[in-house]
Write a protein that holds these residues in place. Structure first.
Motif, PDB file in Angstrom:
ATOM      1  N   ASP A  27       0.855  -1.184   0.000  1.00 31.14           N
ATOM      2  CA  ASP A  27       0.000   0.000   0.000  1.00 31.14           C
ATOM      3  C   ASP A  27       0.891   1.234   0.000  1.00 31.14           C
ATOM      4  O   ASP A  27       1.708   1.406   0.902  1.00 31.14           O
ATOM      5  CB  ASP A  27      -0.905   0.025   1.237  1.00 31.14           C
ATOM      6  N   LEU A  28       0.741   2.064  -1.026  1.00 29.80           N
ATOM      7  CA  LEU A  28       1.528   3.286  -1.142  1.00 29.80           C
ATOM      8  C   LEU A  28       0.633   4.497  -0.918  1.00 29.80           C
ATOM      9  O   LEU A  28      -0.515   4.504  -1.362  1.00 29.80           O
ATOM     10  CB  LEU A  28       2.142   3.395  -2.542  1.00 29.80           C
ATOM     11  N   GLN A  79      -0.955   7.942  -1.877  1.00 30.97           N
ATOM     12  CA  GLN A  79      -1.333   8.387  -3.217  1.00 30.97           C
ATOM     13  C   GLN A  79      -0.237   9.216  -3.879  1.00 30.97           C
ATOM     14  O   GLN A  79       0.078   9.019  -5.048  1.00 30.97           O
ATOM     15  CB  GLN A  79      -2.644   9.195  -3.159  1.00 30.97           C
ATOM     16  N   TYR A 109       2.636   7.025  -5.062  1.00 28.99           N
ATOM     17  CA  TYR A 109       2.211   6.281  -6.251  1.00 28.99           C
ATOM     18  C   TYR A 109       2.256   7.172  -7.499  1.00 28.99           C
ATOM     19  O   TYR A 109       2.773   6.775  -8.544  1.00 28.99           O
ATOM     20  CB  TYR A 109       0.805   5.718  -6.049  1.00 28.99           C
ATOM     21  N   GLU A 110       1.736   8.384  -7.375  1.00 30.72           N
ATOM     22  CA  GLU A 110       1.704   9.289  -8.527  1.00 30.72           C
ATOM     23  C   GLU A 110       3.110   9.664  -8.983  1.00 30.72           C
ATOM     24  O   GLU A 110       3.395   9.697 -10.182  1.00 30.72           O
ATOM     25  CB  GLU A 110       0.891  10.535  -8.185  1.00 30.72           C
ATOM     26  N   THR A 157       4.670   6.636 -10.665  1.00 35.98           N
ATOM     27  CA  THR A 157       4.056   6.411 -11.976  1.00 35.98           C
ATOM     28  C   THR A 157       4.612   7.385 -13.011  1.00 35.98           C
ATOM     29  O   THR A 157       4.938   6.990 -14.135  1.00 35.98           O
ATOM     30  CB  THR A 157       2.522   6.548 -11.878  1.00 35.98           C
TER      31      THR A 157
END
Length: 76
Positions: A6-7, A9, A12-13, A16
């Motif tokens: 679980d990262l 948000q 994660y962005e 990505t």
């Protein structure tokens, strides 16, 4: 090896975007970033299994305080 993490948000962005800029998969980008982070640790790290809970435990050579954990969570 496949695992679930679980990262936050924001993390994660950023990961990505970085993987897109590098033209590689998110998995490859995360593996590279984790490897760099682990190599940057000054203390010897080990992974073991807690005898009571059966959960994996990462030892980095010093105790991590609740304040440090809270600070890292707030930065994500």
């Amino acid at each position: 090896m496949r695992t679930i993490v679980d990262l936050p948000q924001g993390v994660y962005e950023r990961a990505t975007r970085l993987s897109s800029n590098r033209g590689e998969s998110l998995s490859d980008t995360l593996a590279d970033l984790i490897n760099r982070g682990l190599l940057g640790l000054r203390e010897q790290s080990t992974v073991s299994v807690d005898a009571v809970s059966g959960l994996p435990t990462l030892t980095i050579g010093r105790r991590v305080t609740a304040a440090e954990v809270a600070e890292e969570l707030n930065e994500g």
